[in-house]
Design a protein around this motif. Structure first.
Motif, PDB file in Angstrom:
ATOM      1  N   GLY A  89     -23.935 -11.222  44.479  1.00 38.74           N
ATOM      2  CA  GLY A  89     -22.356 -12.107  43.983  1.00 38.74           C
ATOM      3  C   GLY A  89     -21.706 -11.661  45.767  1.00 38.74           C
ATOM      4  O   GLY A  89     -21.620 -11.246  46.435  1.00 38.74           O
ATOM      5  N   ALA A 114     -20.230 -14.417  46.733  1.00 40.19           N
ATOM      6  CA  ALA A 114     -18.355 -14.854  46.716  1.00 40.19           C
ATOM      7  C   ALA A 114     -17.616 -14.360  46.526  1.00 40.19           C
ATOM      8  O   ALA A 114     -17.435 -12.897  45.840  1.00 40.19           O
ATOM      9  CB  ALA A 114     -18.743 -15.874  44.859  1.00 40.19           C
ATOM     10  N   VAL A 128     -15.037 -13.916  45.304  1.00 42.79           N
ATOM     11  CA  VAL A 128     -13.760 -14.478  43.393  1.00 42.79           C
ATOM     12  C   VAL A 128     -12.904 -14.679  43.397  1.00 42.79           C
ATOM     13  O   VAL A 128     -13.232 -13.253  43.558  1.00 42.79           O
ATOM     14  CB  VAL A 128     -15.889 -13.821  42.478  1.00 42.79           C
ATOM     15  CG1 VAL A 128     -13.875 -14.627  40.953  1.00 42.79           C
ATOM     16  CG2 VAL A 128     -16.414 -14.342  42.616  1.00 42.79           C
ATOM     17  N   ASP A 147      -9.816 -12.806  42.342  1.00 41.95           N
ATOM     18  CA  ASP A 147      -9.698 -11.576  41.103  1.00 41.95           C
ATOM     19  C   ASP A 147      -8.564 -12.162  39.922  1.00 41.95           C
ATOM     20  O   ASP A 147      -8.962 -11.869  38.586  1.00 41.95           O
ATOM     21  CB  ASP A 147      -9.186 -10.660  41.522  1.00 41.95           C
ATOM     22  CG  ASP A 147     -10.932  -9.680  42.348  1.00 41.95           C
ATOM     23  OD1 ASP A 147     -11.448  -9.659  42.494  1.00 41.95           O
ATOM     24  OD2 ASP A 147      -9.824  -9.266  43.425  1.00 41.95           O
ATOM     25  N   PRO A 189     -11.994 -12.729  35.354  1.00 39.44           N
ATOM     26  CA  PRO A 189     -14.423 -12.109  34.503  1.00 39.44           C
ATOM     27  C   PRO A 189     -14.646 -11.473  35.253  1.00 39.44           C
ATOM     28  O   PRO A 189     -14.718 -12.232  36.832  1.00 39.44           O
ATOM     29  CB  PRO A 189     -14.514 -12.476  33.901  1.00 39.44           C
ATOM     30  CG  PRO A 189     -14.434 -13.929  33.766  1.00 39.44           C
ATOM     31  CD  PRO A 189     -13.144 -14.137  34.858  1.00 39.44           C
ATOM     32  N   ASP A 190     -15.037  -9.833  36.206  1.00 40.84           N
ATOM     33  CA  ASP A 190     -15.832  -9.805  37.062  1.00 40.84           C
ATOM     34  C   ASP A 190     -17.236 -10.488  36.952  1.00 40.84           C
ATOM     35  O   ASP A 190     -18.167  -9.919  36.401  1.00 40.84           O
ATOM     36  CB  ASP A 190     -16.201  -8.143  37.420  1.00 40.84           C
ATOM     37  CG  ASP A 190     -16.813  -7.944  38.105  1.00 40.84           C
ATOM     38  OD1 ASP A 190     -17.717  -8.386  39.278  1.00 40.84           O
ATOM     39  OD2 ASP A 190     -15.773  -7.414  39.208  1.00 40.84           O
ATOM     40  N   ILE A 191     -17.508 -11.487  37.445  1.00 36.80           N
ATOM     41  CA  ILE A 191     -18.853 -11.778  37.811  1.00 36.80           C
ATOM     42  C   ILE A 191     -20.390 -10.742  37.231  1.00 36.80           C
ATOM     43  O   ILE A 191     -21.472 -10.647  36.788  1.00 36.80           O
ATOM     44  CB  ILE A 191     -19.463 -13.058  37.970  1.00 36.80           C
ATOM     45  CG1 ILE A 191     -18.063 -14.104  37.662  1.00 36.80           C
ATOM     46  CG2 ILE A 191     -20.390 -13.322  37.975  1.00 36.80           C
ATOM     47  CD1 ILE A 191     -18.161 -15.426  38.235  1.00 36.80           C
ATOM     48  N   LEU A 192     -20.115  -9.903  38.643  1.00 39.01           N
ATOM     49  CA  LEU A 192     -21.633  -9.774  38.701  1.00 39.01           C
ATOM     50  C   LEU A 192     -21.149  -8.179  38.297  1.00 39.01           C
ATOM     51  O   LEU A 192     -22.585  -8.112  38.125  1.00 39.01           O
ATOM     52  CB  LEU A 192     -21.105  -8.954  40.474  1.00 39.01           C
ATOM     53  CG  LEU A 192     -22.195  -8.067  41.307  1.00 39.01           C
ATOM     54  CD1 LEU A 192     -23.386  -8.397  41.107  1.00 39.01           C
ATOM     55  CD2 LEU A 192     -21.412  -7.739  42.567  1.00 39.01           C
ATOM     56  N   GLY A 200     -24.497  -6.906  45.304  1.00 36.35           N
ATOM     57  CA  GLY A 200     -22.757  -7.330  45.814  1.00 36.35           C
ATOM     58  C   GLY A 200     -22.282  -6.956  47.759  1.00 36.35           C
ATOM     59  O   GLY A 200     -23.251  -6.992  47.867  1.00 36.35           O
ATOM     60  N   PHE A 201     -21.425  -7.647  47.379  1.00 39.38           N
ATOM     61  CA  PHE A 201     -20.878  -7.279  48.927  1.00 39.38           C
ATOM     62  C   PHE A 201     -19.681  -7.336  48.939  1.00 39.38           C
ATOM     63  O   PHE A 201     -18.303  -7.137  47.471  1.00 39.38           O
ATOM     64  CB  PHE A 201     -20.769  -9.505  49.313  1.00 39.38           C
ATOM     65  CG  PHE A 201     -21.489  -9.796  49.734  1.00 39.38           C
ATOM     66  CD1 PHE A 201     -23.672  -9.583  49.667  1.00 39.38           C
ATOM     67  CD2 PHE A 201     -21.742  -9.577  51.607  1.00 39.38           C
ATOM     68  CE1 PHE A 201     -23.956  -9.968  50.394  1.00 39.38           C
ATOM     69  CE2 PHE A 201     -23.136  -9.968  51.804  1.00 39.38           C
ATOM     70  CZ  PHE A 201     -23.995 -10.442  51.152  1.00 39.38           C
ATOM     71  N   LYS A 220     -17.565   0.518  45.703  1.00 41.72           N
ATOM     72  CA  LYS A 220     -17.911  -0.866  44.089  1.00 41.72           C
ATOM     73  C   LYS A 220     -19.303  -0.529  43.796  1.00 41.72           C
ATOM     74  O   LYS A 220     -19.719  -0.735  42.677  1.00 41.72           O
ATOM     75  CB  LYS A 220     -17.332  -1.996  44.992  1.00 41.72           C
ATOM     76  CG  LYS A 220     -16.052  -1.764  45.190  1.00 41.72           C
ATOM     77  CD  LYS A 220     -15.593  -3.269  46.363  1.00 41.72           C
ATOM     78  CE  LYS A 220     -14.888  -3.397  46.869  1.00 41.72           C
ATOM     79  NZ  LYS A 220     -14.386  -4.642  47.435  1.00 41.72           N
ATOM     80  N   LYS A 257     -19.480  -0.456  39.705  1.00 40.71           N
ATOM     81  CA  LYS A 257     -20.612  -1.689  39.627  1.00 40.71           C
ATOM     82  C   LYS A 257     -21.958  -1.398  39.529  1.00 40.71           C
ATOM     83  O   LYS A 257     -22.433  -2.606  38.262  1.00 40.71           O
ATOM     84  CB  LYS A 257     -20.161  -3.185  40.131  1.00 40.71           C
ATOM     85  CG  LYS A 257     -18.648  -4.039  40.665  1.00 40.71           C
ATOM     86  CD  LYS A 257     -18.824  -4.908  40.901  1.00 40.71           C
ATOM     87  CE  LYS A 257     -17.454  -4.849  40.804  1.00 40.71           C
ATOM     88  NZ  LYS A 257     -16.731  -6.788  42.027  1.00 40.71           N
TER      89      LYS A 257
HETATM   90  N1  CTP Z   1     -17.026 -10.246  42.421  1.00 39.60           N
HETATM   91  C1  CTP Z   1     -17.596 -11.262  40.936  1.00 39.60           C
HETATM   92  N2  CTP Z   1     -16.648 -11.421  40.570  1.00 39.60           N
HETATM   93  C2  CTP Z   1     -14.850 -11.153  40.660  1.00 39.60           C
HETATM   94  C3  CTP Z   1     -14.562 -10.424  41.414  1.00 39.60           C
HETATM   95  C4  CTP Z   1     -15.909  -9.651  42.216  1.00 39.60           C
HETATM   96  O1  CTP Z   1     -18.895 -11.476  40.721  1.00 39.60           O
HETATM   97  N3  CTP Z   1     -14.359 -11.575  39.498  1.00 39.60           N
HETATM   98  C5  CTP Z   1     -18.275  -9.661  43.284  1.00 39.60           C
HETATM   99  C6  CTP Z   1     -18.160 -10.158  44.258  1.00 39.60           C
HETATM  100  O2  CTP Z   1     -19.407 -11.663  44.306  1.00 39.60           O
HETATM  101  C7  CTP Z   1     -18.908  -8.933  45.391  1.00 39.60           C
HETATM  102  C8  CTP Z   1     -18.009  -8.200  44.532  1.00 39.60           C
HETATM  103  O3  CTP Z   1     -18.119  -8.265  43.730  1.00 39.60           O
HETATM  104  O4  CTP Z   1     -20.179  -9.060  45.029  1.00 39.60           O
HETATM  105  C9  CTP Z   1     -17.045  -7.504  44.760  1.00 39.60           C
HETATM  106  O5  CTP Z   1     -16.394  -8.154  45.170  1.00 39.60           O
HETATM  107  P1  CTP Z   1     -15.192  -7.884  45.242  1.00 39.60           P
HETATM  108  O6  CTP Z   1     -13.312  -8.572  44.984  1.00 39.60           O
HETATM  109  O7  CTP Z   1     -14.428  -7.741  46.940  1.00 39.60           O
HETATM  110  O8  CTP Z   1     -14.881  -6.107  44.574  1.00 39.60           O
HETATM  111  P2  CTP Z   1     -13.353  -6.494  43.623  1.00 39.60           P
HETATM  112  O9  CTP Z   1     -14.656  -5.162  42.901  1.00 39.60           O
HETATM  113  O10 CTP Z   1     -12.922  -6.983  42.931  1.00 39.60           O
HETATM  114  O11 CTP Z   1     -12.430  -5.197  44.039  1.00 39.60           O
HETATM  115  P3  CTP Z   1     -11.017  -5.339  45.228  1.00 39.60           P
HETATM  116  O12 CTP Z   1     -11.129  -7.297  45.116  1.00 39.60           O
HETATM  117  O13 CTP Z   1     -10.389  -4.209  44.760  1.00 39.60           O
HETATM  118  O14 CTP Z   1     -11.544  -4.870  46.699  1.00 39.60           O
END
Ligand code: CTP
Length: 398
Positions: A273, A275, A277, A279, A305-308, A322-323, A337, A341
């Motif tokens: 992941g 992208a 994305v 939130d 939704p959190d895809i990863l 993840g990134f 994270k 995750k």
């Molecule tokens: N990611 C995802 N789907 C989402 C949000 C994040 O797949 N809805 C993936 C990103 O591609 C990345 C990782 O989760 O690899 C971390 O994303 P990040 O947005 O930094 O983490 P969050 O868990 O959303 O934490 P925050 O925004 O609070 O820093």
């Protein structure tokens, strides 16, 4: 760019109009740090002269099987000895036929036959010459012999016709040479990545997005491909070009991205992941353009939704990466994270170091701890990330 420093490449130029692109190819190879030896056929030198290649490579150019310059008088063997690769660009139908049959009646054909290094050919010819059965038979034979066939592309031809047979551009051939020289620890593996931002529509003309350029995601896609993997990128709105040989699915919103990821997921060995994305998305996108008024406007947002996390939680989850792009406390947030995750690996960076730019400085977080990588261009960083992943998946391959 020093992708090829310490490497010597032999560029063979045969007689086609596309020989002018070979001059640019030599320039790109030299700029990337390679030592380039050019071998010209008699027909090739009718199109671009030896003086041009000598000036661009800064080295003598070779044309004659009987050249007395090498001490042992064996230019046909000396030239490819110790070379990282031999690239024929342009490769005419006639020269391809010679290669397929092992003929050795001039310097270039002889040194191809006498070589031990990988051979790549960039065909360039009229559409009919390309399509005719003898050429197709010869190309199939070269492939079976392990020769890399680059292109040809389709398009307008010097003869005025349109179709397959145009030589790839110099920059594309350069990319293929760099790719061919990379180790292939992920051969046979399938990799799915997300890249770029997402765009969450507010009304038909506005939306919520972020400043992710997609550069890191596409650099990783290329690095995975160069490492031998079969790569698919699900990309949010970004202008980034697709690396050759990479499959791409374009999406707009986080919900579209999730659907495309779930559809492409079966059979994938690795999911990354990259992208950024969004939130949150507007709880309801307006069907018509929102008109301004003097009153304050409050937006209602719904969580995406959190895809990863969803992919990583599946019982058949691939190896998930993840990134974490953070503005502070990188180690704590990135490791947090990784654990929340349930990921084997998180690539962390401070946004000031990477977002939108050409370079990046990242630290890898896995069960063994934090591993800072040397900062550099995103492609170089991507190659380091890929080799770390390859080593985690199969320590025997690297
Ligand atoms: N990611 C995802 N789907 C989402 C949000 C994040 O797949 N809805 C993936 C990103 O591609 C990345 C990782 O989760 O690899 C971390 O994303 P990040 O947005 O930094 O983490 P969050 O868990 O959303 O934490 P925050 O925004 O609070 O820093």
């Amino acid at each position: 760019m020093t992708e090829l420093s310490g490497k010597r490449i032999v560029v063979g130029v045969t007689g086609g109009v596309a020989a002018y692109k070979a001059a640019e190819l030599v320039r790109l190879l030299v700029k990337a740090g390679a030592a380039v030896d050019v071998a010209l056929t008699a027909a090739g030198s009718r199109f671009v002269g030896a003086a041009t290649f000598q000036a661009l490579s800064g080295r003598p150019v070779w044309t004659d099987l009987w050249d007395a310059r090498p001490d042992n008088g064996m230019a046909h063997i000396e030239l490819t000895r110790g070379a990282a690769a031999c690239v024929i660009a342009p490769a005419t139908a006639d020269f391809i036929a010679k290669l397929a049959h092992g003929l050795a009646d001039d310097l270039l054909a002889t040194l191809c036959l006498a070589r031990a290094c990988p051979l790549l050919v960039a065909p360039a010819m009229n559409r009919q010459m390309w399509e005719n059965p003898p050429t197709q038979r010869n190309i199939a034979q070269l492939r079976a012999d392990g020769v890399g066939v680059l292109g040809p592309a389709s398009g307008e031809q010097a003869c005025g016709e349109e179709g397959l047979g145009r030589m790839l551009e110099a920059a594309e051939i350069f990319e293929e040479i760099v790719a061919a020289l990379q180790p292939k620890p992920l051969a046979g593996r399938r990799v799915l990545l997300t890249a770029g931002p997402t765009f969450e529509a507010l009304d038909p003309v506005r939306g919520i997005t972020n400043s992710s350029s997609g550069r890191m995601g596409f650099a990783l896609a290329r690095a995975f491909r160069d490492a031998g993997a079969d790569v698919t990128v699900v990309a949010g709105p970004t202008e980034m070009p697709t690396p050759r040989g990479v499959a791409r699915v374009d999406v707009v919103s986080a919900l579209d991205m999730r659907a495309a990821v779930l559809q492409a997921l079966p059979g994938q060995h690795i999911f990354v992941g990259v992208a950024a994305v969004a939130d949150y998305r507007p709880a309801a996108a307006a069907a018509d353009k929102i008109k301004k008024s003097a009153a304050p406007l409050t937006l209602q947002l719904a969580a995406n939704p959190d895809i990863l996390a969803e992919v990583a939680a599946r019982p058949d989850a691939p190896f998930c990466v993840g990134f974490a792009a953070e503005s502070r406390d990188l180690a704590a947030y990135a490791e947090g994270k990784r654990q929340s995750k349930k990921l084997p690996l998180v690539v962390g960076n401070l946004v000031a170091d990477g977002l939108g730019g050409e370079t990046n400085a990242v630290t890898l977080f896995d069960a063994k701890g934090a591993h800072p990588l040397p900062p550099g261009e995103k492609l170089a960083v991507a190659r380091d990330i890929v080799s770390h992943i390859a080593a985690m998946i199969d320590p025997c391959t690297v």
